[in-house]
Scaffold this motif. Structure first.
Motif, short mmCIF file in Angstrom:
data_model
loop_
_atom_site.label_atom_id
_atom_site.label_comp_id
_atom_site.label_asym_id
_atom_site.label_seq_id
_atom_site.Cartn_x
_atom_site.Cartn_y
_atom_site.Cartn_z
N ILE A 126 -4.71 -10.08 17.74
CA ILE A 126 -5.16 -10.45 16.40
C ILE A 126 -6.43 -9.68 16.07
N ARG A 127 -6.43 -9.09 14.89
CA ARG A 127 -7.60 -8.34 14.45
C ARG A 127 -8.46 -9.25 13.59
N VAL A 128 -9.67 -9.55 14.07
CA VAL A 128 -10.58 -10.44 13.37
C VAL A 128 -11.45 -9.61 12.43
N PRO A 129 -11.59 -10.04 11.15
CA PRO A 129 -12.43 -9.29 10.21
C PRO A 129 -13.85 -9.18 10.74
N GLN A 130 -14.46 -8.05 10.52
CA GLN A 130 -15.81 -7.80 11.00
C GLN A 130 -16.81 -7.83 9.85
N LEU A 131 -18.05 -8.19 10.17
CA LEU A 131 -19.12 -8.12 9.18
C LEU A 131 -19.42 -6.65 8.90
N VAL A 132 -19.83 -6.37 7.67
CA VAL A 132 -20.33 -5.03 7.38
C VAL A 132 -21.74 -4.95 7.92
N GLU A 133 -22.20 -3.75 8.17
CA GLU A 133 -23.51 -3.54 8.81
C GLU A 133 -24.64 -4.24 8.06
N ALA A 134 -24.61 -4.20 6.74
CA ALA A 134 -25.69 -4.82 5.96
C ALA A 134 -25.72 -6.33 6.17
N ASP A 135 -24.55 -6.97 6.24
CA ASP A 135 -24.49 -8.41 6.50
C ASP A 135 -25.04 -8.73 7.88
N TYR A 136 -24.63 -7.94 8.85
CA TYR A 136 -25.08 -8.15 10.22
C TYR A 136 -26.60 -8.04 10.30
N GLU A 137 -27.14 -6.98 9.73
CA GLU A 137 -28.59 -6.78 9.76
C GLU A 137 -29.34 -7.89 9.06
N ARG A 138 -28.79 -8.41 7.97
CA ARG A 138 -29.43 -9.49 7.23
C ARG A 138 -29.49 -10.76 8.08
N ILE A 139 -28.42 -11.06 8.78
CA ILE A 139 -28.40 -12.24 9.64
C ILE A 139 -29.39 -12.08 10.80
N VAL A 140 -29.41 -10.90 11.40
CA VAL A 140 -30.36 -10.62 12.48
C VAL A 140 -31.79 -10.79 11.98
N GLN A 141 -32.05 -10.31 10.76
CA GLN A 141 -33.39 -10.44 10.18
C GLN A 141 -33.73 -11.90 9.89
N LEU A 142 -32.81 -12.64 9.27
CA LEU A 142 -33.06 -14.05 8.96
C LEU A 142 -33.34 -14.87 10.20
N ALA A 143 -32.62 -14.57 11.26
CA ALA A 143 -32.77 -15.34 12.50
C ALA A 143 -33.93 -14.86 13.36
N GLY A 144 -34.52 -13.73 13.02
CA GLY A 144 -35.62 -13.20 13.82
C GLY A 144 -35.17 -12.80 15.22
N LEU A 145 -33.93 -12.30 15.34
CA LEU A 145 -33.38 -12.02 16.66
C LEU A 145 -34.11 -10.89 17.39
N ALA A 146 -34.59 -9.90 16.65
CA ALA A 146 -35.30 -8.80 17.32
C ALA A 146 -36.55 -9.33 18.01
N ASP A 147 -37.31 -10.16 17.30
CA ASP A 147 -38.52 -10.75 17.90
C ASP A 147 -38.16 -11.66 19.06
N LEU A 148 -37.10 -12.43 18.87
CA LEU A 148 -36.69 -13.36 19.93
C LEU A 148 -36.26 -12.60 21.19
N ARG A 149 -35.50 -11.53 21.02
CA ARG A 149 -35.08 -10.73 22.17
C ARG A 149 -36.28 -10.17 22.91
N ALA A 150 -37.28 -9.72 22.15
CA ALA A 150 -38.49 -9.17 22.77
C ALA A 150 -39.23 -10.24 23.57
N VAL A 151 -39.31 -11.45 23.00
CA VAL A 151 -39.99 -12.55 23.70
C VAL A 151 -39.23 -12.90 24.97
N ILE A 152 -37.92 -12.99 24.88
CA ILE A 152 -37.13 -13.33 26.07
C ILE A 152 -37.29 -12.27 27.15
N ALA A 153 -37.24 -10.99 26.75
CA ALA A 153 -37.42 -9.91 27.73
C ALA A 153 -38.79 -10.00 28.39
N GLU A 154 -39.82 -10.27 27.59
CA GLU A 154 -41.18 -10.39 28.13
C GLU A 154 -41.29 -11.58 29.09
N GLU A 155 -40.76 -12.72 28.67
CA GLU A 155 -40.81 -13.91 29.53
C GLU A 155 -39.98 -13.71 30.80
#
Length: 196
Positions: A105-134
């Motif tokens: 089954i082929r699952v529809p994918q987010l477009v890059e802009a949608d993906y980046e917006r969700i990553v930004q809203l969730a602060g995932l880049a900062d969170l990943r950096a904190v987890i890596a540091e910890e």
């Protein structure tokens, strides 16, 4: 009836039982926060989007069971639904993804802009950096135990065998390591949102 919130409105979810259009206000008020909450926990923008949609679908279907009367109670109810869906996703996600792949089954994918917006809203880049540091601050034996448990998804008996330690020691290393990671992550703005 207007859908615009007035200062006298205390709970649009309760109002949506008699006026289903009021649910739009609930969605507008909480969708972004629920999406960020789920994205921070799944680290997967598409999964967070799907879980958010299901959260609001279940909230709409079950709105007659809602017994709250305040916005705080609405938020708690929505986050409760989201947490339950997240727990089910974590438990069954691997099995479901394998079944989808097996069936081709082929699952529809987010477009890059949608993906980046969700990553930004969730602060995932900062969170990943904190987890890596910890993670880098953990003792080496804790790093190894946490990696084996979380990344490789080994059971405690398997970790004990791999590291030539007792199962109790394996559990202790993982537990201490995760507690230290959680303590560091809790300092990231917005991570505690929806946990109360």
């Amino acid at each position: 009836m207007s859908l615009r919130r007035t200062s006298g409105d205390s709970c649009d979810l309760a109002r949506s039982v008699t006026d289903p259009r009021a649910f739009e206000l609930v969605y507008d008020a909480y969708a972004t926060r629920v999406l960020a909450f789920l994205a921070r926990r799944t680290f997967d923008a598409e999964a967070a989007r799907d879980l958010t949609a299901e959260t609001f679908a279940q909230a709409y279907q079950g709105r007659r069971r809602f017994r709250g009367s305040t916005d705080d109670e609405t938020a708690a109810w929505l986050y409760g639904i989201a947490r339950n869906l997240l727990n089910r996703y974590i438990r069954t996600g691997v099995v479901e993804r394998k079944a989808v792949e097996r069936l081709g089954i082929r699952v529809p994918q987010l477009v890059e802009a949608d993906y980046e917006r969700i990553v930004q809203l969730a602060g995932l880049a900062d969170l990943r950096a904190v987890i890596a540091e910890e993670f880098s601050r953990l003792r080496p034996d804790q790093q190894t135990a946490v990696h084996l448990r979380v990344v490789e998804e080994l059971s405690y008996p398997e970790i004990a065998t791999r590291l030539a330690i007792s199962e109790q020691t394996a559990r202790a290393r993982v537990s201490r390591g995760l507690r230290q990671l959680v303590a560091g992550v809790e300092n990231v703005p917005g991570m505690k949102e929806g946990l109360t």
